[in-house]
Scaffold this motif. Structure first.
Motif, PDB file in Angstrom:
ATOM      1  N   ALA A 188       0.775  -1.173   0.116  1.00 19.68           N
ATOM      2  CA  ALA A 188       0.063  -0.157  -0.051  1.00 19.68           C
ATOM      3  C   ALA A 188       0.735   1.296  -0.073  1.00 19.68           C
ATOM      4  CB  ALA A 188      -0.982   0.024   1.312  1.00 19.68           C
ATOM      5  N   CYS A 189       1.948   1.279  -0.681  1.00 18.87           N
ATOM      6  CA  CYS A 189       2.680   2.294  -0.782  1.00 18.87           C
ATOM      7  C   CYS A 189       2.569   3.187  -2.275  1.00 18.87           C
ATOM      8  CB  CYS A 189       4.289   2.169  -0.816  1.00 18.87           C
ATOM      9  SG  CYS A 189       4.627   1.468   0.915  1.00 18.87           S
ATOM     10  N   ARG A 190       2.790   4.358  -2.402  1.00 17.11           N
ATOM     11  CA  ARG A 190       2.424   5.026  -3.532  1.00 17.11           C
ATOM     12  C   ARG A 190       3.547   6.115  -3.901  1.00 17.11           C
ATOM     13  NH1 ARG A 190      -2.801   5.136  -5.126  1.00 17.11           N
ATOM     14  NH2 ARG A 190      -2.494   6.855  -6.265  1.00 17.11           N
ATOM     15  N   VAL A 191       3.716   6.145  -5.302  1.00 18.99           N
ATOM     16  CA  VAL A 191       4.600   7.280  -5.851  1.00 18.99           C
ATOM     17  C   VAL A 191       3.901   7.901  -6.853  1.00 18.99           C
ATOM     18  CG1 VAL A 191       6.856   7.775  -6.996  1.00 18.99           C
ATOM     19  CG2 VAL A 191       6.747   5.827  -5.391  1.00 18.99           C
ATOM     20  N   GLN A 192       3.509   8.961  -6.668  1.00 18.51           N
ATOM     21  CA  GLN A 192       2.657   9.846  -7.474  1.00 18.51           C
ATOM     22  C   GLN A 192       2.920  11.213  -7.894  1.00 18.51           C
ATOM     23  OE1 GLN A 192      -1.083   9.106  -5.164  1.00 18.51           O
ATOM     24  NE2 GLN A 192      -0.838  11.012  -4.052  1.00 18.51           N
ATOM     25  N   HIS A 193       2.654  11.665  -9.030  1.00 15.34           N
ATOM     26  CA  HIS A 193       3.037  12.837  -9.370  1.00 15.34           C
ATOM     27  C   HIS A 193       4.475  13.268  -9.265  1.00 15.34           C
ATOM     28  CE1 HIS A 193      -1.063  13.878 -10.691  1.00 15.34           C
ATOM     29  NE2 HIS A 193      -1.552  13.573  -9.578  1.00 15.34           N
ATOM     30  N   CYS A 194       5.492  12.248  -9.430  1.00 13.48           N
ATOM     31  CA  CYS A 194       6.800  12.510  -9.035  1.00 13.48           C
ATOM     32  C   CYS A 194       7.729  12.673 -10.472  1.00 13.48           C
ATOM     33  CB  CYS A 194       7.465  11.321  -8.088  1.00 13.48           C
ATOM     34  SG  CYS A 194       6.633  11.594  -6.214  1.00 13.48           S
ATOM     35  N   THR A 195       8.866  13.133 -10.254  1.00 13.80           N
ATOM     36  CA  THR A 195       9.622  13.265 -11.609  1.00 13.80           C
ATOM     37  C   THR A 195      11.094  12.519 -11.059  1.00 13.80           C
ATOM     38  OG1 THR A 195       8.736  15.450 -12.070  1.00 13.80           O
ATOM     39  CG2 THR A 195      10.962  14.975 -12.914  1.00 13.80           C
ATOM     40  N   PHE A 196      11.483  11.786 -11.958  1.00 14.63           N
ATOM     41  CA  PHE A 196      12.749  11.193 -11.826  1.00 14.63           C
ATOM     42  C   PHE A 196      13.647  11.684 -13.145  1.00 14.63           C
ATOM     43  CE2 PHE A 196       9.682   8.915  -9.630  1.00 14.63           C
ATOM     44  CZ  PHE A 196      10.379   8.392  -8.322  1.00 14.63           C
ATOM     45  N   GLU A 197      14.715  12.268 -12.945  1.00  9.75           N
ATOM     46  CA  GLU A 197      15.606  12.754 -14.145  1.00  9.75           C
ATOM     47  C   GLU A 197      16.977  12.448 -13.779  1.00  9.75           C
ATOM     48  OE1 GLU A 197      15.003  16.391 -17.239  1.00  9.75           O
ATOM     49  OE2 GLU A 197      14.384  16.396 -15.192  1.00  9.75           O
ATOM     50  N   ASP A 198      17.618  12.110 -15.065  1.00  9.58           N
ATOM     51  CA  ASP A 198      19.189  12.053 -14.902  1.00  9.58           C
ATOM     52  C   ASP A 198      19.570  10.979 -14.107  1.00  9.58           C
ATOM     53  OD1 ASP A 198      21.931  12.207 -15.429  1.00  9.58           O
ATOM     54  OD2 ASP A 198      22.067  14.190 -13.991  1.00  9.58           O
ATOM     55  N   LEU A 199      19.306   9.577 -14.114  1.00  9.53           N
ATOM     56  CA  LEU A 199      19.308   8.475 -13.206  1.00  9.53           C
ATOM     57  C   LEU A 199      20.473   7.621 -13.540  1.00  9.53           C
ATOM     58  CD1 LEU A 199      15.508   7.790 -12.738  1.00  9.53           C
ATOM     59  CD2 LEU A 199      16.916   8.918 -11.492  1.00  9.53           C
ATOM     60  N   GLY A 200      21.358   7.281 -12.596  1.00 10.75           N
ATOM     61  CA  GLY A 200      22.436   6.388 -13.071  1.00 10.75           C
ATOM     62  C   GLY A 200      21.707   4.913 -13.260  1.00 10.75           C
ATOM     63  N   ALA A 201      21.018   4.502 -12.567  1.00  9.07           N
ATOM     64  CA  ALA A 201      19.959   3.230 -12.993  1.00  9.07           C
ATOM     65  C   ALA A 201      18.907   3.731 -13.516  1.00  9.07           C
ATOM     66  CB  ALA A 201      20.062   2.363 -12.065  1.00  9.07           C
ATOM     67  N   GLY A 202      17.681   3.104 -12.815  1.00  9.95           N
ATOM     68  CA  GLY A 202      16.515   3.295 -13.225  1.00  9.95           C
ATOM     69  C   GLY A 202      15.569   4.265 -12.372  1.00  9.95           C
ATOM     70  N   GLY A 203      14.096   4.117 -12.649  1.00 11.67           N
ATOM     71  CA  GLY A 203      13.223   4.962 -11.730  1.00 11.67           C
ATOM     72  C   GLY A 203      12.796   4.411 -10.617  1.00 11.67           C
ATOM     73  N   VAL A 204      11.801   3.550 -10.786  1.00 12.60           N
ATOM     74  CA  VAL A 204      11.328   3.032  -9.436  1.00 12.60           C
ATOM     75  C   VAL A 204      11.155   1.346  -9.720  1.00 12.60           C
ATOM     76  CG1 VAL A 204       8.897   2.613  -8.253  1.00 12.60           C
ATOM     77  CG2 VAL A 204       9.855   4.870  -9.599  1.00 12.60           C
ATOM     78  N   ARG A 205      11.455   0.785  -8.500  1.00  9.06           N
ATOM     79  CA  ARG A 205      11.584  -0.601  -8.483  1.00  9.06           C
ATOM     80  C   ARG A 205      10.573  -1.159  -7.339  1.00  9.06           C
ATOM     81  NH1 ARG A 205      17.493  -2.731  -7.659  1.00  9.06           N
ATOM     82  NH2 ARG A 205      16.570  -4.464  -8.101  1.00  9.06           N
TER      83      ARG A 205
END
Length: 714
Positions: free
Chosen positions: A403-420
């Motif tokens: 029941a965790c949430r990531v919403q309306h977030c921005t991920f940019e210039d990442l050494g690896a990926g965004g969300v796991r």
């Protein structure tokens, strides 16, 4: 005259309650029991870069008597923990003022920092504020050298130069001095696993089990250049090796200039030249190889930059990362972290240091951690946050997160990926399993900048998650990946919903065997719907494959419906092998070298392919792989080649193919899109698509909401 006294008054005077009073008191007691204690009023704390963690945080400005803002995220966490002990049911807000909050290490939250059900702890930007939590350190004192480069001393702690392997100038990631400046170097020979014998590429490809994964032969000029370096210089050189769907990164153990053999401190995932008689690699932090926009960390503790055109070093903001992570949520099965929200916060400049033995994952950069990482947590929310300029993944809900949430977030210039979400491991106990999490309306742009095989959003052995209305743009491998069981073995990745995501410009000719959406293993109940995937291009000289939707090994029980896939390298759809997948009402358009692929024929039903439109322009095949057996259903589809070429099914016309028992009710006809070549896939009046049961869907709805933001970002 004697005064009459009521029975109630007499009972009170005598200490014996009347029947009426007993009833009233009983009702009040029951109501109080159900109502519970009154909910505490919300509590607000304040933080500012000029504050102090010795203050109480109760005021936005100092009052001279201990009142005033806190200074750090960790100080705010400690203050909240003290309040939580006194007011367990209160909602506590910490408001951060604008400015930069420097972080030398991650802040760790445990169960004692969480809130009870019905309450919350909220760390958020003050109204109109833009707080930045930086894991970086600004470097000044730049001096111009005669060759046009600029140098400065690396930051020091206790007299020791701080190690770091990334550098940013005015928010732009600089490339470590690279050989070659563009393109690749090529392995010229393999090395035997038992000794130092050089093995020719063709022999290595025939017998990869006899080949070393920790040594290879380089071109003579490269070996000579490395052998000429000092031991300290050579220790800082990084070898980046490109495999089919991954890269590995290595330190150098030694160089033999006579034979050209380069020995590595650790092993690659596969022996060299496993995929072809050619293999790419590059050298980073290579002295003498500096171009515009590159930098070098020298053994003497100095940093050298050749600035990109137009950059002024006299006013430049040069940031070196110090902290690897920002937030670690460390719950336990017996004491999880509950109900913490991070809102409107920006996390920037995070470190990655290559271990001595190097880094080598088999797929998806699966061992790389995240800047914000959680174990055993529930109700954790990131809202309107940003994670940028880091060396690892952005967010990871790892073990036991629900029941965790990531919403309306921005991920940019990442050494690896965004969300796991989840893990490669199948956990035996329900409390250890991650599931029912949401990633919605997030923008993930520019990932895989160090760990090239990273994923935009990855789900591993985790059920019932929702990924919806996200934008994924500019990665070098897969956009969304779900699964982590190869074949028909046990899997927990069931019932995930991947809907309305916009995925574009991935692969970019760097890696292969990838997909806009990549599935692996049994995923019964999964829905892949209303996604818009475009511009998926792989590296096809060794390894192969860049598909829109890729059902890899053992995919079972997935519905793939109402998706638009266009401009891919090797097909809109590929099913390696699997069972009972439903592929219905999709548009697959304009793949370069083939449209639909089915690789492995099995005795059970592979999939049902119905009511789809397939359109392309060229001489490449419509179907490739294995389509001759009958263990699949394909009917009521529309096919069209805009290049005025015949539409053939494994060399057969549609009528001949139908006579063999395939494609009942299918047609070859122009679907009459408004302007498919320009990217408009609406249907014009009179389209034959309804005749095959195709139902138009809103492909423009994919991506970040609301519509105004979608127009900008997509």
């Amino acid at each position: 005259m004697r005064t009459q006294t009521s029975s109630k008054f007499r009972a009170l005077r005598s200490g014996l309650p009347s029947p009426t009073l007993v009833i009233l008191l009983a009702v009040a007691a029951v109501n109080a029991a159900f109502a519970g204690p009154a909910k505490p009023r919300p509590i607000t704390l304040y933080a500012a870069p000029e504050g102090s963690d010795l203050l109480n945080g109760r005021l936005p400005h100092r009052d001279g008597a201990g009142g005033g803002p806190l200074r750090s995220l960790d100080g705010a966490r400690r203050a909240v923990r003290k309040l939580r002990a006194r007011y367990p049911g209160a909602t506590i807000h910490v408001l951060f003022a604008s400015g930069t909050y420097r972080m030398l290490h991650a802040v760790t939250f445990t169960g004692a920092d969480g809130a009870s059900t019905g309450a919350a702890t909220v760390f958020e930007a003050a109204p109109g504020a833009r707080p930045i939590f930086s894991g970086g350190m600004r470097i000044g004192g730049w001096r111009r050298k005669a060759d046009g480069t600029w140098s400065a001393a690396a930051p020091k702690v206790d007299g020791e130069a701080l190690p770091f392997e990334q550098l940013w100038l005015n928010g732009r990631r600089l490339q470590p001095a690279r050989l070659p400046a563009h393109g690749y170097l090529w392995v010229t020979g393999a090395v035997s696993a038992q000794g130092s014998q050089v093995v020719p590429p063709d022999a290595a490809l025939r017998a990869p089990s006899t080949i070393s994964s920790a040594a290879f032969q380089a071109e003579p000029r490269v070996a000579r250049a490395l052998a000429a370096l000092s031991a300290a210089q050579l220790a800082r050189v990084v070898v980046v090796v490109y495999h089919s769907w991954e890269t590995s990164r290595h330190h150098i153990a030694g160089v033999d200039a006579a034979t050209g053999i380069i020995r590595l401190t650790g092993h690659a995932p596969w022996p060299f030249l496993s995929f072809s008689t050619t293999q790419r690699y590059a050298l980073e932090n290579m002295p003498g190889e500096m171009n515009a926009g590159e930098w070098l960390y020298r053994p003497n503790g100095s940093i050298v930059i050749r600035p990109p055109s137009g950059a002024s070093m006299s006013t430049a903001d040069v940031e070196a990362p110090i902290s690897t992570q920002f937030i670690v949520i460390a719950g336990t099965p017996f004491d999880p972290v509950r109900h913490i929200t991070f809102r409107g916060l920006s996390f920037q400049y995070g470190q990655y240091l290559l271990p001595y033995a190097g880094h080598a994952d088999p797929q998806a950069e699966v061992s790389i951690p995240a800047g914000i990482q959680a174990d055993f947590a529930t109700g954790i929310t990131l809202e309107r946050c940003a994670v940028s300029h880091i060396g690892i993944y952005g967010v990871w809900f790892r073990e036991g997160c629900t029941a965790c949430r990531v919403q309306h977030c921005t991920f940019e210039d990442l050494g690896a990926g965004g969300v796991r979400i989840g893990e490669p491991t199948i956990r035996g106990q329900a409390v250890d399993r991650t599931g029912r999490n949401t990633v919605a309306d997030c923008s993930i742009r520019g990932w895989g900048r160090i760990h090239t095989g990273a994923i935009g959003i990855w789900i591993g052995q985790s059920a019932s998650n929702t990924l919806t209305h996200n934008l994924l743009f500019s990665g070098f491998y897969t956009g969304i990946s779900v699964g982590w069981t190869w074949g028909y073995g046990p899997s927990l990745a069931l019932g995930n919903r991947i809907t309305y995501n916009r995925i574009r410009r991935i692969g970019q000719g760097v890696l292969s065997d990838m997909g806009g959406i990549y599935l692996l293993g049994t995923e019964t109940g999964a829905l892949i719907s209303h996604n818009f995937i475009s511009d998926v291009q792989g590296f096809n000289h060794y390894g192969r494959g860049a598909w829109g939707i890729y059902n890899d090994e053992g995919v079972v029980g997935v519905t793939e419906q109402d998706n638009l896939v266009t401009n891919t390298g090797t097909g809109g759809l590929h099913q390696h092998y699997g069972a009972n997948n439903l592929i219905v009402n999709n548009i697959f358009a304009f793949s370069a070298t083939g449209q639909l692929q089915r690789s492995l024929a099995e005795s059970h039903r592979s999939f049902t392919l119905e009511h789809n439109i397939v359109i392309w322009n060229g001489s490449g095949p419509l179907l490739y792989g294995n389509w001759h057996d009958g263990a699949y259903t394909a009917d009521h589809n529309l096919y069209w080649n805009t290049g005025q070429r015949a539409v053939l099914f494994e060399g057969h016309t549609l009528a001949q193919w139908q006579a063999l028992g395939h494609e009942a009710g299918s047609i070859v006809a122009d679907p009459l899109f408004v302007n498919a070549s320009a990217g408009d896939f609406d249907l014009r009046a009179g389209s034959p698509a309804p005749a095959i049961g195709f139902v138009p869907f809103d492909w423009r709805a994919a991506g970040v909401r609301p519509a105004k933001r979608r127009k900008i970002l997509n």
